[in-house]
Design a protein around this motif. Structure first.
Motif, PDB file in Angstrom:
ATOM      1  N   THR A 100       0.736  -1.216  -0.034  1.00 21.81           N
ATOM      2  CA  THR A 100       0.066  -0.089  -0.003  1.00 21.81           C
ATOM      3  C   THR A 100       0.620   1.408   0.076  1.00 21.81           C
ATOM      4  N   TRP A 139       6.036  -5.805   6.422  1.00 21.43           N
ATOM      5  CA  TRP A 139       5.414  -5.389   7.665  1.00 21.43           C
ATOM      6  C   TRP A 139       6.514  -5.431   8.717  1.00 21.43           C
ATOM      7  N   ARG A 144       2.884  -8.578  -6.948  1.00 20.63           N
ATOM      8  CA  ARG A 144       2.796  -7.155  -6.498  1.00 20.63           C
ATOM      9  C   ARG A 144       4.003  -6.716  -7.062  1.00 20.63           C
ATOM     10  N   ASP A 180       9.149  -8.705  -3.857  1.00 14.16           N
ATOM     11  CA  ASP A 180       8.115  -8.950  -2.977  1.00 14.16           C
ATOM     12  C   ASP A 180       8.005 -10.391  -2.676  1.00 14.16           C
TER      13      ASP A 180
END
Ligand SMILES: NC(=O)c1ccc[n+]([C@@H]2O[C@H](COP(=O)([O-])OP(=O)(O)OC[C@H]3O[C@@H](n4cnc5c(N)ncnc54)[C@H](O)[C@@H]3O)[C@@H](O)[C@H]2O)c1
Length: 382
Positions: free
Chosen positions: A15, A75, A42, A37
């Motif tokens: 995002t 993350w 993505r 990724d």
């Protein structure tokens, strides 16, 4: 400005990735060569949208000797492992926040970078924007007098209605405190210097969150961390700041961030962004807030912290969005929960200097319209 070009590899094409690509495009000396990724589609979408020369797996990115700096946009729970692998591959690293999800992880990364003579930087970098410079200039010039206290409020950003998959935002390493608290505590340390001690209490809202975003990839997200955090931060400089970091405050009329001095109150915008007005109000009976003209042009985009790291590499400028600062901020945030669990005040141990700003000249006007200098000094004005 750096004297040479730097080649970047970006880990994580989710995002926030487009905001980084837009922001990094402003710097001619920063060239994104790779995007990787764990979800190949993505990385492919990133290449299709931004024409990135190479895409592939994280290992393939790290194997490219031309990559100088890895930008870690994965993350929080994998920030440590992704950053560590990059450092061990000989790359400088700029990580999204939080730098690690435990103090041990943050310290390991700092030690690894130091042992390899590599630079490690971390978000947030929003304090390097217009409001950050303006507020720092005002504090350094003593426009607030002695700062007695402050308040900071993180209210719910309604990710249930917006993010395609906010699972990680309710995991260990995120939640309202570790996901958005870093913006506020970093802004405070930039203004007030390091934190000495912390006390706090936490509470839990609903243990599951229902997603309503039409573009959602999940319907229900489990909650792994307390969602309402309250704390008191005592700074070495003397000020005591009350913080509330919550995913349970929906409608509200709370300010974002305020400091209360013996000469003036300063109101700051949402430090999650680079933009926004800094406002001052005096102490007289009828005093109203006055918007202070910004020290540097408003605007600013993600990627500023990468440029900050590269400036420190190339030109020897002091790194402001540094691992030292990010580790200190992480310790402060974790101490709120530790204090709540242990029913005691926690002494903060990680060393941290007030970031050193370049002198930008007499660029800030206080509430009376008087120019005040933005100094290079790390000293707190009074
Ligand atoms: N979304 C935002 O508005 C926003 C704003 C500021 C900061 N951030 C920060 O940016 C980071 C990413 O957030 P996001 O919202 O883009 O998350 P996201 O879930 O949308 O994207 C993260 C991406 O990282 C990839 N990934 C996970 N593990 C990986 C690994 N080991 N190697 C390579 N790729 C891996 C995932 O597949 C995913 O595509 C977080 O640290 C977050 O705190 C996000």
């Amino acid at each position: 400005m750096s004297s040479r070009d730097y080649t970047l590899g970006v880990m994580g094409c989710g995002t926030i990735f487009p905001a980084y690509m837009k922001g990094l495009a402003r710097f001619d000396h920063l060239n994104v060569k790779w995007a990787a990724d764990i979800v190949p589609e993505r990385a492919q979408a990133a290449q299709d949208s931004y024409g990135i020369p190479h895409i592939g797996t994280p290992a393939q990115l790290l194997a490219d000797d031309e990559i100088d700096v890895v930008v870690n946009l994965t993350w929080p729970k994998v920030h440590h492992d992704v950053s560590m692998a990059a450092l061990r591959a000989g790359k400088h690293v700029y990580s999204e926040k939080v730098i690690g999800i435990t103090l041990t992880q943050a310290r390991e990364l700092q030690a690894e970078a130091a042992s390899r003579d590599l630079l490690l930087g971390s978000a947030p970098d929003t304090f390097l924007g217009g409001w950050g410079a303006t507020s720092r200039g005002l504090v350094d010039a003593g426009a607030l007098g002695t700062i007695i206290g402050g308040t900071a409020f993180v209210t719910h950003n309604r990710v249930e209605h917006g993010h395609p998959d906010p699972t990680f935002l309710f995991e260990r390493g995120a939640g309202p405190a570790l996901d958005r608290g870093p913006y506020y505590v970093t802004a405070l340390v930039n203004l007030l210097g390091p934190v000495a001690e912390v006390s706090g209490m936490t509470a839990w809202g609903p243990r599951t969150r229902i997603m309503t975003n039409p573009a959602r990839r999940v319907d229900v997200v489990p909650v792994e961390v307390p969602t309402h955090w309250t704390g008191q931060l005592r700074f070495h400089a003397g000020a005591v700041v009350t913080v509330v970091f919550s995913s349970d405050i929906w409608a509200n009329e709370l300010p974002e961030l305020e400091l209360y001095g013996t000469k003036a109150t300063m109101s700051l915008p949402n430090p999650n962004f680079f933009d926004g007005d800094v406002r001052l109000a005096g102490l007289d009976r009828d005093a109203n807030f006055v918007t202070v003209p910004p020290a540097v042009p408003l605007g600013g985009l993600r990627g500023q912290g990468v440029a900050d790291l590269v400036a420190a590499l190339g030109g020897g400028a002091p790194q402001r969005a540094s691992a030292e600062l990010a580790t200190h901020v992480l310790e402060v945030l974790l101490a709120i929960e530790a204090s709540s669990d242990q029913h005691q005040t926690i002494t903060i141990e990680t060393p941290c200097e007030r970031p050193i700003w370049p002198a930008l000249g007499d660029v800030v006007l206080d509430m009376t319209g008087t120019p005040v200098p933005l100094r290079a000094s790390p000293e707190l004005g009074q």
